[in-house]
Structure formats: C-alpha cells, structure tokens
Scaffold this motif. Structure first.
Motif, PDB file in Angstrom:
ATOM      1  N   LEU A  31       0.832  -1.207   0.000  1.00 18.41           N
ATOM      2  CA  LEU A  31       0.000   0.000   0.000  1.00 18.41           C
ATOM      3  C   LEU A  31       0.866   1.256   0.000  1.00 18.41           C
ATOM      4  N   SER A  32       2.003   1.204   0.658  1.00 13.98           N
ATOM      5  CA  SER A  32       2.916   2.350   0.648  1.00 13.98           C
ATOM      6  C   SER A  32       3.540   2.543  -0.733  1.00 13.98           C
ATOM      7  N   THR A  33       3.960   1.444  -1.351  1.00 13.49           N
ATOM      8  CA  THR A  33       4.569   1.529  -2.681  1.00 13.49           C
ATOM      9  C   THR A  33       3.620   2.175  -3.683  1.00 13.49           C
ATOM     10  N   HIS A  34       2.365   1.813  -3.612  1.00  7.61           N
ATOM     11  CA  HIS A  34       1.408   2.275  -4.616  1.00  7.61           C
ATOM     12  C   HIS A  34       0.488   3.380  -4.093  1.00  7.61           C
ATOM     13  N   ALA A  35       0.877   4.015  -3.005  1.00  5.50           N
ATOM     14  CA  ALA A  35       0.020   5.035  -2.410  1.00  5.50           C
ATOM     15  C   ALA A  35      -0.340   6.138  -3.401  1.00  5.50           C
ATOM     16  N   GLU A  36       0.659   6.650  -4.100  1.00  9.98           N
ATOM     17  CA  GLU A  36       0.401   7.749  -5.029  1.00  9.98           C
ATOM     18  C   GLU A  36      -0.518   7.304  -6.166  1.00  9.98           C
ATOM     19  N   THR A  37      -0.291   6.103  -6.678  1.00 14.41           N
ATOM     20  CA  THR A  37      -1.135   5.580  -7.752  1.00 14.41           C
ATOM     21  C   THR A  37      -2.580   5.458  -7.294  1.00 14.41           C
ATOM     22  N   ILE A  38      -2.784   4.933  -6.101  1.00 13.97           N
ATOM     23  CA  ILE A  38      -4.138   4.756  -5.574  1.00 13.97           C
ATOM     24  C   ILE A  38      -4.808   6.108  -5.355  1.00 13.97           C
ATOM     25  N   GLU A  39      -4.083   7.023  -4.772  1.00 12.94           N
ATOM     26  CA  GLU A  39      -4.670   8.327  -4.450  1.00 12.94           C
ATOM     27  C   GLU A  39      -4.928   9.167  -5.691  1.00 12.94           C
ATOM     28  N   ASN A  40      -4.111   9.006  -6.727  1.00 10.29           N
ATOM     29  CA  ASN A  40      -4.296   9.799  -7.948  1.00 10.29           C
ATOM     30  C   ASN A  40      -5.441   9.290  -8.818  1.00 10.29           C
ATOM     31  N   SER A  41      -5.711   7.999  -8.775  1.00  7.85           N
ATOM     32  CA  SER A  41      -6.803   7.446  -9.589  1.00  7.85           C
ATOM     33  C   SER A  41      -7.519   6.343  -8.814  1.00  7.85           C
ATOM     34  N   PRO A  42      -8.212   6.718  -7.740  1.00 10.37           N
ATOM     35  CA  PRO A  42      -8.810   5.695  -6.875  1.00 10.37           C
ATOM     36  C   PRO A  42      -9.869   4.844  -7.565  1.00 10.37           C
ATOM     37  N   LEU A  43     -10.607   5.415  -8.524  1.00 11.93           N
ATOM     38  CA  LEU A  43     -11.679   4.650  -9.148  1.00 11.93           C
ATOM     39  C   LEU A  43     -11.148   3.532 -10.035  1.00 11.93           C
ATOM     40  N   GLN A  44      -9.905   3.656 -10.508  1.00 10.54           N
ATOM     41  CA  GLN A  44      -9.305   2.583 -11.298  1.00 10.54           C
ATOM     42  C   GLN A  44      -8.711   1.491 -10.407  1.00 10.54           C
TER      43      GLN A  44
END
Length: 701
Positions: free
Chosen positions: A578-591
């Motif tokens: 979750l830390s590694t991909h935090a930015e990815t998740i937060e930038n496009s949560p619906l994907q």
C-alpha cells in the motif's frame, strides 16, 4: 530437427479455444520456445493472436481469415503464427494489451500483434477484417505490408520494437522511487465521488456505450453509503443494480448475466456468459440486498447461483469457464424470441400477450428481427393492464417463464468452455460461501465442493504450488497472483461460512506461497506472474477490470489472514504494498477499487467477530449478514482450548493468535461471541449484546 512450425500444433492442446483453431490451414503454434526459436532460425516475425473461446470477434476473424487457404498460405510462408488463450495465459495478454492501450488508446479481442523473434512487438491491433474498409487495411494487405517492411525496413521495425518494449516494461514493472504513507480512510470518499461523477444517471451504470458491469464500483458505493452517509452513493449503486437486472444483460428466463451490453440503456448484450461475471455480480447483488433489504436483489443472487451450478458446474465440484455467445453459428440465437414463438410455446393467447408485455417482445424486435428479453413492464403495470392482483400477475409471469425456459432448453445450446480456472473458481467460491452465510447452508456446501475440487486437482501439497487450469484431467500452467489471491479469499470465506478450519488452513498455505512467489521485497511490490524468461515484462495487476485487481485482493486477504498467523509478517507486506502504490491509488482511486477497499480496511481496522461455538446461532448469523459489512472478519473457534491446540497444529501456527486467545466459550454457554476493532467487547452470549457491540464498533458517519 524438423521445423515444428510447418504444421498446426494446436491439436496437442487441451484449451477449447486453441482446439477451435486446430483445423485451420494456418500453422498455429502454442506460445512456447519452439515457436520463437523457429522464427529466429527462419528470420521471420511472429504473428500473435490472443483470444478466448466465447469471443464473438475472434470467431469472425477466424471464419474470415484463418480458415481461408490463401490467407493461410501467406501467414505460413512469411510468419510464425502463435495462438494464445488469454484465459490460460493472462500474463501474455496483459503485456501485449498494455502495448495496445499505450499505442492505440484501447484494446480488445482478438488481440493481433506482430513480434520480433525475441518477443518485442512492432505492430498491434485487434480485429482486422479480411478485406480493406474505409478505416483500415484488410488482413491480407496487412500481411503483405508487414512482410515487405520486415524485408526492406528492418531498422525502423527494430527501433519501434525497442521503444514499445521499453514502454511496456515501464508501464508494467515500474514502482515509485520513494514510497508514500499507505492511503487513509479518506480515499474512500474520493473514489466514491469519482464513481458518482462517472455514473449514467439516466440509464444506470457507469460511462456510455458499451456498458460493462462494474460490480466493484457498486460495492464501493454501498460501503461509502454506510461509512460516509449520503443518498447519492446508495442511489447510484441501486440504479446500476436495477438497470443490469432489468435489462438485457440479465437472462430473464434462465438466470445469470451476459458479458456486457452494446448500447447505453442495457438492452442488447454480447451474449457470452463468463464465470467471473456470475461470481462478481452475485456478490454485488448480495451486497445490495444487505445494504437495502430489497428482496429483488436476493432473488437475482439466488437465480444467478442456480444458473451457475446448473450450466457451469462440474459434477465433481469445480466450475467451468464460459458459455459461448453463439449457437448454430449465430450470436444470441439461443436467447432471443419473437411473439410467434412465444404464442407457439404458451398456447394461451392471454398468457402469451402478458409474457410479451412483460419482457418487451414485439414484432419489430430489438435485435436482428427478434427480441432480447428485458423487464419492460412491471408487475404493477401488468396487474393493472390485465385486471389482476400483483400476486396473480407474478404467478402468471412465473408460469410463462418456466414454459419458455423449458422450450428454450430444446434449442441448440451455446458451446461451453470446460476449462476449470483457479482464479475464477476462487471468485465463485466466495460468492457461494457468502450466500451460504447469508441465506442457506447449501450454498456454503457448494462452495466447499468447488474448493475441494480445485485443491485436489490444481494444488500440489508437496511443492506448495498452484496450477492455473484443469481440463479433462490435463493440468497446465503455473498459477498467477490472481489464482492464489482469489482462491485464498474463497477459502477464507468458506471457513467463515462453514466453521471448517481446514479451509482456513488452505487459505494460509496459499497466502504463504503467494508471498514467496509474487512478492519482491526489494521493490516492495506484488507481481502478477511468476518470474519467467518467456515474458517481455513482468506485470503488476493493480487496476480493477473485468475481474478485481489481483494485487488488491491479495492485500485484502493477507491483512485478514494476518490475524490468524501474525508471525508470517503478512501485515508487513500489506503495509509495504500500500505504501509503494500510495500515489497511484490516491491519484486514480476509481481505477483501483480493490486496493482502495483494502486500504480503507487497513486504516479503520477489521471488525473482528470471534464466535466460540459448535455452530453459530441462527440469530447471530442473521445479525452479521443483515447489513453490508465489508470490513467484517468472522472467525470461528472451538468452545474449549484443547481442540484449539489441534487446530493450531493443522494451521501451522505456533502460538495462539490474539484473535482466538482467551476467547473460548464462557459461563457454560453454547456460544460466546467477542466483537473487536482494536478494542474488544467482553464475552457476549445474547443476540442483543452482539448487536449492540457491532453497532458500537461500526464505522458510520
């Protein structure tokens, strides 16, 4: 040694999709080293075609081009043709579909790719018609153009292949230079707001045509409605559920769902039926029922599970993969009706008229002169129109449905792909197990049967490894992250529904192997496929598509299993990913709905409910499942500690985990419950007490 690519080798394969092409004059090869070594020796490109057995446009391209002797002669002379079943090799599909999306902005099946002999792509597309159209060259001309470029402009091809290969690796393998903090619970509101903005408020569902079911978004919105409040979340979820169940996506006679609809108002589907859609939509409708109490959603769950068991169930327990869209070579022929056909079956003109009104069956039709059934008239409207009570109208509709369903059964049936795929079975096991907990033990027993089949045929106890698929006794392929993750969740759900700790033991074994095979501690990421020399790139499956993100499901199941085996460090891997991909998740949560769901659960903590009993009381089961509780972790343990010690040995757990420690039955009670979310209730014996503590620990606005 003779060149293996001078004949079609697909008759050696078990995949129904590959075997469909075994009689083509094209000299198809499976994806293996022999094919690529022959391409290098002959100094020709590889033509890669990726599809699946229920794919409509795959059939069309095969009939137009791959069955044509002249086309086959060109392919065989200038290329090594390789055919891949995307359901057997999702990693191959993922790599080259990523290239298609990067280069063309979209993809689909059949996926058509020209590769260098070392697997680098230099041309990518989807369906290519045999003859040229206004928008694209024909397949025959494309073959000639690619051959000429290979012979005369190799330098340009090599440059493009290098660029595209680098782009694929960057897209699929890259992780941020620096990890962030794991996303907090606020990411739920961001994802839910995006889902509402993407909703089609006029027709239900999300986006425009074609309309795909998005069960993960529905569940996300129902979670947001519970934890954040707000009418929009629940309304958009309900609109999607109603639109899918009322439209042509749903089979109104036989139950179950087609793949997607070609229009914006859910009328005309592509008619294939996929196992994973039945699983994911069943769980979405179960969530809808739990969140709203609407019986119509429970009816959809039960009819979909009945269809799945009847049409896709293997007698020994597992579930087959797909039903084709076509019968007698015609898409949808099995499912559509005309008024004349309805009158012929039902006889009674009044009943036939009512049935046609109910399902919108008209002379004009809505699909090539016939009608895809939809819930065109409500029972209330039918009752008014025909002077009936609603109960009488419902009874007549059911009589008509049964008669039409029986008559339809005599039609030529769509072909069935009888591969049994680990991951898809895991999704279906979860659906049956959750329905078993909410509705009836028979569903949980069916989940256990399917899990047992997969465990017997795909799991190696000696190697602690999972295979991808089984077909008529033939086992093929290493399992992928999705196979391990989806089956681990299915096993955990089956344990919750049955109390049989053997299912929990299987979940833990799968989780241990998952971490060993797919987790890279150096980059703190989960890869979708085992390390392999035959892939251009090693993908990470972070996004939710037609199935949930394997990484998201893996993170969720690892954090749940961490409660039972804290010494395995599952929780550390959860935090790292979750830390590694935090930015990815937060930038496009619906994907990244599955990762969002896991991150929210991590931030809030699990709603742990431990029951020490021989059997969970019916009143407690009803209490636990009457609301949608995606953060619930129901754990079962023996009443006393003596039997628990034997359980721990079976589970390979050295010490009693906190979730079970000092949580046996108390005060001579048949059942004792403990409800916790980072703090715990006292021992509970009464239903009202359990209800009160569940409410106290609920995440609500």
């Amino acid at each position: 040694m003779s060149d293996p690519t001078r004949r079609n080798r697909l008759d050696e394969e078990a995949s129904p999709y590959l075997r469909q092409h075994a009689d083509n004059p094209v000299h198809w090869q499976p994806w293996d080293d022999d094919a690529f070594e022959a391409a290098a020796e002959r100094d020709v490109p590889v033509f890669l075609s990726v599809g699946y057995s229920a794919c409509h446009w795959c059939h069309v391209m095969a009939e137009e081009s791959f069955a044509d002797d002249d086309v086959a002669e060109t392919v065989n002379e200038h290329f090594v043709p390789v055919k891949v079943d995307r359901e057997e090799r999702p990693d191959v599909d993922d790599v080259y579909m990523t290239v298609a999306q990067l280069v063309r902005g979209g993809g689909g099946w059949p996926l058509s790719v020209f590769l260098t002999p070392d697997r680098r792509p230099f041309w990518v597309g989807t369906y290519v018609p045999k003859e040229a159209t206004r928008n694209q060259p024909g397949f025959e001309q494309l073959l000639e153009d690619v051959h000429e470029a290979w012979e005369t402009d190799r330098e340009s091809i090599e440059e493009r292949a290098d660029q595209w290969a680098a782009a694929a690796r960057g897209e699929l393998e890259a992780v941020p230079d620096e990890a962030g903090d794991p996303p907090g619970a606020e990411v739920l509101s961001e994802a839910a707001a995006d889902a509402v903005r993407s909703a089609d408020r006029a027709n239900g569902g999300f986006g425009r045509q074609p309309k795909f079911p998005q069960p993960g978004r529905v569940r996300l919105l129902l979670r947001a409605a519970r934890e954040l409040g707000g009418d929009d979340y629940r309304e958009v979820a309900a609109d999607a559920l109603d639109a899918m169940a009322n439209g042509g996506l749903y089979d109104h006679l036989g139950g179950g769902f087609h793949r997607y609809c070609t229009d914006s108002d859910w009328t005309v589907p592509h008619f294939e039926k996929m196992l994973y859609d039945q699983a994911e939509l069943s769980t979405a409708y179960l969530a809808g029922y739990q969140a709203t109490g609407e019986e119509r959603y429970a009816d959809v769950v039960e009819s979909t599970l009945a269809f799945t068991d009847r049409e896709l169930g293997h007698d020994a327990g597992g579930f087959f993969s797909t039903l084709d869209a076509r019968s007698d070579g015609v898409e949808g022929k099995f499912y559509v009706w005309t008024p004349g056909e309805v009158r012929e079956v039902l006889g009674d003109d009044d009943l036939a008229a009512l049935a046609c009104d109910r399902w919108g069956i008209t002379d004009a039709g809505n699909f090539e002169g016939a009608t895809v059934l939809t819930a065109d008239a409500s029972l209330t409207a039918l009752a008014d129109e025909y002077g009936l009570s609603e109960d009488e109208a419902a009874a007549r509709v059911e009589n008509a449905r049964e008669a039409l369903f029986a008559a339809r059964s005599s039609r030529t049936r769509p072909a069935r792909d009888e591969k049994i795929i680990g991951s898809w079975n895991g999704l279906m096991v979860s659906a049956f197990a959750r329905a078993g907990l909410a509705f009836d033990d028979e569903y949980a027993a069916r989940a256990a049967d399917a899990l047992g089949f997969v465990r017997e045929h795909l799991w190696s106890e000696d190697e602690n490894r999972l295979a991808r698929r089984w077909k008529d006794g033939d086992v093929k392929g290493d399992g992928y992250l999705e196979d391990y993750a989806f089956l681990a969740r299915g096993a955990l759900d089956t344990y919750a529904a049955t109390g049989d700790h053997d299912h929990l033991a299987f979940a833990l074994d799968l989780a241990r192997a998952l971490c060993e095979v797919f987790y890279d501690a150096d980059v703190e990421a989960l890869y979708a496929a085992p390390a392999s020399d035959d892939l251009l790139a090693r993908p990470q499956d972070l996004t939710d598509q037609s199935t949930p993100s394997p990484a998201g499901v893996a993170v969720d199941v690892l954090q749940r299993l961490d409660a039972f085996a804290p010494d395995e460090a599952f929780g550390d891997i959860v935090d790292a990913v979750l830390s590694t991909h935090a930015e990815t998740i937060e930038n496009s949560p619906l994907q990244h709905v599955s990762l969002v769901d896991a991150a929210v659960t991590r931030a809030n903590g699990l709603l742990e409910t431990t029951v020490a009993a021989d059997r969970v009381p019916d009143e407690w089961r009803a209490l636990l499942t009457e609301s949608y509780r995606p953060d619930l972790l129901l754990t079962r343990r023996p009443r006393g500690d003596g039997e628990l010690d034997a359980w721990l040995d079976d589970l390979g757990v050295a010490e009693t985990p906190a979730i079970w420690a000092d949580r046996g039955a108390r005060d001579g009670a048949d059942a004792t419950a403990y409800v916790c979310r980072r703090a715990c209730s006292p021992p509970l014996h009464e239903t009202a007490e359990v209800d009160s503590w569940l409410a106290d620990f609920a995440v609500t606005p």
